[in-house]
Design a protein around this motif. Structure first.
Motif, PDB file in Angstrom:
ATOM      1  N   GLU A  42      57.598-115.999  26.919  1.00 21.87           N
ATOM      2  CA  GLU A  42      56.775-116.769  27.849  1.00 21.87           C
ATOM      3  C   GLU A  42      56.050-115.857  28.836  1.00 21.87           C
ATOM      4  N   SER A  43      56.668-114.730  29.171  1.00 25.27           N
ATOM      5  CA  SER A  43      56.024-113.806  30.108  1.00 25.27           C
ATOM      6  C   SER A  43      54.761-113.178  29.509  1.00 25.27           C
ATOM      7  N   LEU A  44      54.682-113.131  28.165  1.00 25.13           N
ATOM      8  CA  LEU A  44      53.486-112.585  27.518  1.00 25.13           C
ATOM      9  C   LEU A  44      52.297-113.526  27.671  1.00 25.13           C
ATOM     10  N   ASP A  45      52.576-114.816  27.832  1.00 29.31           N
ATOM     11  CA  ASP A  45      51.541-115.812  28.135  1.00 29.31           C
ATOM     12  C   ASP A  45      50.465-115.868  27.047  1.00 29.31           C
ATOM     13  N   PHE A  46      50.887-115.859  25.787  1.00 29.75           N
ATOM     14  CA  PHE A  46      49.933-115.854  24.677  1.00 29.75           C
ATOM     15  C   PHE A  46      49.019-117.078  24.659  1.00 29.75           C
ATOM     16  N   SER A  47      49.426-118.158  25.289  1.00 25.76           N
ATOM     17  CA  SER A  47      48.597-119.366  25.258  1.00 25.76           C
ATOM     18  C   SER A  47      47.263-119.171  25.971  1.00 25.76           C
ATOM     19  N   ASP A  72      56.717 -98.508  25.702  1.00 29.94           N
ATOM     20  CA  ASP A  72      56.221 -99.664  24.958  1.00 29.94           C
ATOM     21  C   ASP A  72      57.410-100.445  24.417  1.00 29.94           C
ATOM     22  N   PHE A  73      57.157-101.708  24.089  1.00 29.99           N
ATOM     23  CA  PHE A  73      58.149-102.536  23.422  1.00 29.99           C
ATOM     24  C   PHE A  73      57.593-103.043  22.096  1.00 29.99           C
ATOM     25  N   VAL A  74      58.459-103.108  21.110  1.00 30.98           N
ATOM     26  CA  VAL A  74      58.209-103.920  19.917  1.00 30.98           C
ATOM     27  C   VAL A  74      59.229-105.045  19.954  1.00 30.98           C
ATOM     28  N   ARG A  75      58.732-106.267  19.918  1.00 26.53           N
ATOM     29  CA  ARG A  75      59.601-107.451  19.927  1.00 26.53           C
ATOM     30  C   ARG A  75      59.639-108.021  18.513  1.00 26.53           C
ATOM     31  N   PHE A 102      53.642-106.338  18.828  1.00 20.81           N
ATOM     32  CA  PHE A 102      53.360-105.162  19.652  1.00 20.81           C
ATOM     33  C   PHE A 102      52.196-105.499  20.569  1.00 20.81           C
ATOM     34  N   VAL A 103      52.431-105.405  21.875  1.00 16.47           N
ATOM     35  CA  VAL A 103      51.416-105.751  22.868  1.00 16.47           C
ATOM     36  C   VAL A 103      50.969-104.484  23.584  1.00 16.47           C
ATOM     37  N   ALA A 104      49.727-104.099  23.356  1.00 15.80           N
ATOM     38  CA  ALA A 104      49.098-103.024  24.116  1.00 15.80           C
ATOM     39  C   ALA A 104      48.272-103.652  25.236  1.00 15.80           C
ATOM     40  N   PRO A 105      47.837-102.879  26.210  1.00 14.76           N
ATOM     41  CA  PRO A 105      47.070-103.473  27.313  1.00 14.76           C
ATOM     42  C   PRO A 105      45.801-104.179  26.844  1.00 14.76           C
ATOM     43  N   ILE A 151      45.053-105.103  23.445  1.00  9.78           N
ATOM     44  CA  ILE A 151      45.132-105.944  22.254  1.00  9.78           C
ATOM     45  C   ILE A 151      46.585-106.060  21.813  1.00  9.78           C
ATOM     46  N   ALA A 152      46.912-107.167  21.166  1.00  3.81           N
ATOM     47  CA  ALA A 152      48.238-107.358  20.584  1.00  3.81           C
ATOM     48  C   ALA A 152      48.106-107.464  19.079  1.00  3.81           C
ATOM     49  N   GLN A 153      49.065-106.847  18.380  1.00  6.23           N
ATOM     50  CA  GLN A 153      49.167-107.018  16.932  1.00  6.23           C
ATOM     51  C   GLN A 153      50.454-107.780  16.635  1.00  6.23           C
ATOM     52  N   ILE A 154      50.337-108.908  15.974  1.00  4.16           N
ATOM     53  CA  ILE A 154      51.481-109.739  15.624  1.00  4.16           C
ATOM     54  C   ILE A 154      51.561-109.781  14.112  1.00  4.16           C
ATOM     55  N   ALA A 155      52.632-109.217  13.561  1.00  5.17           N
ATOM     56  CA  ALA A 155      52.788-109.087  12.112  1.00  5.17           C
ATOM     57  C   ALA A 155      53.744-110.148  11.601  1.00  5.17           C
ATOM     58  N   LEU A 156      53.243-110.988  10.689  1.00  3.28           N
ATOM     59  CA  LEU A 156      54.038-112.043  10.059  1.00  3.28           C
ATOM     60  C   LEU A 156      54.276-111.648   8.609  1.00  3.28           C
ATOM     61  N   LEU A 157      55.541-111.368   8.260  1.00  3.92           N
ATOM     62  CA  LEU A 157      55.888-110.929   6.920  1.00  3.92           C
ATOM     63  C   LEU A 157      56.305-112.128   6.073  1.00  3.92           C
ATOM     64  N   LEU A 158      55.632-112.313   4.957  1.00  9.30           N
ATOM     65  CA  LEU A 158      55.921-113.420   4.050  1.00  9.30           C
ATOM     66  C   LEU A 158      56.381-112.859   2.707  1.00  9.30           C
TER      67      LEU A 158
END
Length: 392
Positions: free
Chosen positions: A186-191, A274-277, A286-289, A291-298
């Protein structure tokens, strides 16, 4: 100070100590995982049944469907999923399958539609899944509309993310599932971020691919010109929240935080560390100042394959075309590093395991995140609610 801020301050303190003493976070012992766990079709099917079709999966950011009428259609391990936002702003997930003869309603992708018309016989559905109209109903016969609603999937929206369970009818409580990780998400506030787009890459067995997100032991060897100049190799800090992880990676500049009040360390993410969640079983953030990269593995369609959807978002929309191009270049850079320096190597690892050269894959004490992940995989596969969960 919030509990989350103190958590992060403690993590920073640990990373500073590791850098100054040239140590790292460690497990009690090494762990050997059978090589067949990455190869066996029977185990793969069990992973699909007991993990991927039972647990909440993050399938979309809220900002991918920002407005009423927006939708996202996607194939998730050969399951056609349709996620929508109705007129009231509520999200829904359903099988993208017409309840007349089973045709897909809409092609994979994103768009806006208040109704979906089947391309086969023109049955029409509202975007919450309710059957709206049967083509030439007088000739077809009476149809009970409630019985022909699109098959609903459990779906919840939380922390700017849309979670779906791929099996209809299962109980869903994402808040409990995320547990102590929820405050951090929630602190990332992606919405309130800006959606930049998606990119698909292909990789090896889903656990081979995921292993790469869980440690920095490989930074010096695999990322000598990209990650390693900024970030120490083989120095990490792990925090577990149920099956989920927040992994801290100290930057080479972390020592400057000794001159910053400890109470403010949590404000310096991407400025010293840095953090990787990771969200079990298949999401890495991975959230950089900028841009964020969100990897969904299927996983799949075979044990030796996975499809990864890389989603990119920025804290704010680009101010002009130059800034848009800069964001696109950053997304391309992160995607290329993941694909060319991690996934290509992972495909080679898959071939190595298939050769029969190894009986076991060995995870060192320093690869604590990998050990934790594999123990959680085994935990869910035992299918025993009374079994104690793994500990970090």
């Amino acid at each position: 100070m919030t509990a989350l801020a103190e958590q992060i301050n403690r993590s920073v303190e640990a990373m500073l100590t590791y850098v100054e003493t040239q140590t790292t976070d460690q497990a009690a012992d090494i762990l050997k995982v059978p090589a067949r766990d990455y190869l066996d079709p029977a185990r793969f099917e069990l992973e699909m049944a007991r993990i991927f079709k039972r647990l909440p999966l993050m399938l979309a950011l809220s900002i991918e469907l920002p407005n009423p009428g927006d939708y996202k259609a996607m194939e998730v391990m050969d399951i056609p999923v349709l996620i929508t936002r109705d007129r009231a702003g509520q999200v829904h997930a359903m099988l993208n399958v017409c309840t007349h003869r089973g045709a897909p309603l809409v092609k994979a992708g994103q768009g806006t539609a208040s109704r979906f018309v089947c391309p086969y016989h023109a049955w029409t559905f509202q975007n919450d899944g309710r059957l709206f109209a049967v083509a030439e109903k007088a000739k077809f016969g009476e149809v009970e509309k409630d019985c022909h609603r699109l098959k609903q999937l459990p779906c919840q929206e939380l922390a700017g993310m849309i979670f779906v369970i791929l099996t209809p009818g299962l109980a869903m409580d994402v808040k409990s599932y995320l547990g102590g990780m929820l405050d951090d998400l929630e602190s990332l506030d992606f919405s309130h971020w800006h959606f930049c787009g998606n990119r698909d890459i292909q990789g090896a067995n889903w656990k081979i691919a995921y292993d790469g997100y869980l440690e920095g032991y490989h930074f010096a060897a695999a990322h000598p010109e990209t990650v390693h100049p900024r970030t120490f190799s083989n120095i990490m800090h792990f925090e577990g929240f149920g099956p989920h992880l927040r992994i801290g990676f100290p930057q080479r500049s972390i020592g400057k935080l000794r001159d910053v009040p400890r109470a403010d360390w949590h404000r310096h993410q991407n400025d010293g560390y840095d953090f990787v969640r990771t969200l079990f079983p298949n999401l890495s953030i991975f959230v950089a100042p900028e841009i964020a990269q969100i990897a969904l593995l299927l996983p799949g369609p075979t044990p030796g394959q996975n499809r990864t959807i890389l989603t990119y978002a920025t804290p704010r929309p680009p101010a002009d075309e130059a800034e848009r191009e800069k964001m696109a270049m950053m997304a391309s850079f992160f995607g290329d590093v993941t694909n060319q320096e991690d996934y290509v190597l992972g495909l080679s690892i898959q071939k190595g395991l298939q050769s029969g050269a190894l009986d076991h894959v060995t995870f060192g004490r320093n690869e604590r995140g990998n050990q934790y992940f594999h123990r959680w995989v085994d935990h869910y596969l035992t299918d025993d609610p009374a079994a104690p969960p793994p500990r970090l």
